[in-house]
Enzyme design. Structure first.
Site, PDB file in Angstrom:
ATOM      1  N   TRP A  66     -16.723  -4.417   0.654  1.00  0.00           N
ATOM      2  CA  TRP A  66     -15.452  -3.565   0.065  1.00  0.00           C
ATOM      3  C   TRP A  66     -15.269  -4.200  -1.205  1.00  0.00           C
ATOM      4  O   TRP A  66     -14.932  -5.442  -1.525  1.00  0.00           O
ATOM      5  CB  TRP A  66     -14.255  -3.760   0.990  1.00  0.00           C
ATOM      6  CG  TRP A  66     -14.280  -2.971   2.169  1.00  0.00           C
ATOM      7  CD1 TRP A  66     -15.173  -2.281   2.853  1.00  0.00           C
ATOM      8  CD2 TRP A  66     -13.613  -3.472   3.362  1.00  0.00           C
ATOM      9  NE1 TRP A  66     -15.041  -1.817   4.056  1.00  0.00           N
ATOM     10  CE2 TRP A  66     -13.872  -2.677   4.506  1.00  0.00           C
ATOM     11  CE3 TRP A  66     -12.376  -4.325   3.500  1.00  0.00           C
ATOM     12  CZ2 TRP A  66     -13.021  -2.549   5.791  1.00  0.00           C
ATOM     13  CZ3 TRP A  66     -11.904  -4.241   4.891  1.00  0.00           C
ATOM     14  CH2 TRP A  66     -11.916  -3.607   5.913  1.00  0.00           C
ATOM     15  N   GLN A  82       8.980   3.849   7.978  1.00  0.00           N
ATOM     16  CA  GLN A  82       8.917   3.900   9.249  1.00  0.00           C
ATOM     17  C   GLN A  82       9.711   2.500   9.738  1.00  0.00           C
ATOM     18  O   GLN A  82       9.290   1.424   9.691  1.00  0.00           O
ATOM     19  CB  GLN A  82       7.502   3.657   9.636  1.00  0.00           C
ATOM     20  CG  GLN A  82       7.214   3.524  11.349  1.00  0.00           C
ATOM     21  CD  GLN A  82       6.072   3.667  11.853  1.00  0.00           C
ATOM     22  OE1 GLN A  82       4.931   4.142  10.926  1.00  0.00           O
ATOM     23  NE2 GLN A  82       5.716   3.471  13.152  1.00  0.00           N
ATOM     24  N   PHE A  83      11.073   2.764  10.001  1.00  0.00           N
ATOM     25  CA  PHE A  83      11.892   1.633  10.388  1.00  0.00           C
ATOM     26  C   PHE A  83      11.388   0.946  11.691  1.00  0.00           C
ATOM     27  O   PHE A  83      11.775  -0.449  11.967  1.00  0.00           O
ATOM     28  CB  PHE A  83      13.254   2.037  10.313  1.00  0.00           C
ATOM     29  CG  PHE A  83      13.672   2.514  11.508  1.00  0.00           C
ATOM     30  CD1 PHE A  83      14.140   1.920  12.706  1.00  0.00           C
ATOM     31  CD2 PHE A  83      13.552   3.968  11.840  1.00  0.00           C
ATOM     32  CE1 PHE A  83      14.730   2.537  13.693  1.00  0.00           C
ATOM     33  CE2 PHE A  83      13.800   4.740  13.051  1.00  0.00           C
ATOM     34  CZ  PHE A  83      14.468   4.026  14.165  1.00  0.00           C
ATOM     35  N   THR A  84      10.854   1.633  12.353  1.00  0.00           N
ATOM     36  CA  THR A  84      10.264   0.791  13.654  1.00  0.00           C
ATOM     37  C   THR A  84       9.324  -0.054  13.610  1.00  0.00           C
ATOM     38  O   THR A  84       9.058  -1.063  14.484  1.00  0.00           O
ATOM     39  CB  THR A  84       9.722   1.958  14.702  1.00  0.00           C
ATOM     40  OG1 THR A  84       8.796   2.508  14.189  1.00  0.00           O
ATOM     41  CG2 THR A  84      10.545   3.238  15.065  1.00  0.00           C
TER      42      THR A  84
END
Length: 152
Positions: A66, A82-84
């Site tokens: 990479w 995405q608060f989770t």
């Protein structure tokens, strides 16, 4: 702040049957904002997301080397709140979201994060903050990393 960063061939977000964000080759970023986050965490995270070398030198080349960032390849970004990501499942049978930022603060910081990413000149798409979203991710590799930056 937590970001699940995924190298993708493509990704899209649908809300109520309508595609609201769609990208080709680049990064899918699932973003969680903590109740302690400030602009300092955003700045660090923006830099990491844009500069991490997650792509091979040549398309279809040696996938273990990479050498290029999403900026280097002129890739695209899909940013999804995405608060989770701050769900704590250590106790009981229901996650606790005590460490997640309140919705108003989270939305403000999320929008600031997206604006800072857009300053890179890359094509940046988003989901819809606070909505129920369906996220289609064609993970390339698969390459999935967790980036985390806690407030100092």
């Amino acid at each position: 702040m937590r970001v699940i960063i995924q190298r993708v061939k493509s990704s899209q977000v649908t809300v109520n049957g309508e595609i609201v964000g769609k990208i080709g080759r680049g990064l899918n970023l699932l973003v969680g904002i903590a109740n302690t986050d400030t602009e300092a965490e955003l700045d660090w995270m923006v830099r990491k997301c844009l500069e991490m070398r997650l792509f091979p030198d040549e398309e279809g080349g040696d996938s273990t080397r990479w050498q290029k960032s999403v900026q280097d390849i002129g890739g695209e970004l899909l940013v999804v709140s995405q608060f989770t990501l701050y769900g704590d499942c250590r106790k009981g049978r229901r996650p606790s979201f005590d460490r997640s930022a309140d919705p108003q603060t989270a939305e403000n910081l999320y929008n600031c994060f997206v604006a800072k990413l857009r300053l890179s000149g890359l094509h940046v798409q988003t989901g819809k903050f606070g909505a129920m979203m369906q996220v289609l991710i064609e993970n390339d590799g698969p390459v999935t990393l967790l980036l985390e930056r806690e407030a100092d």
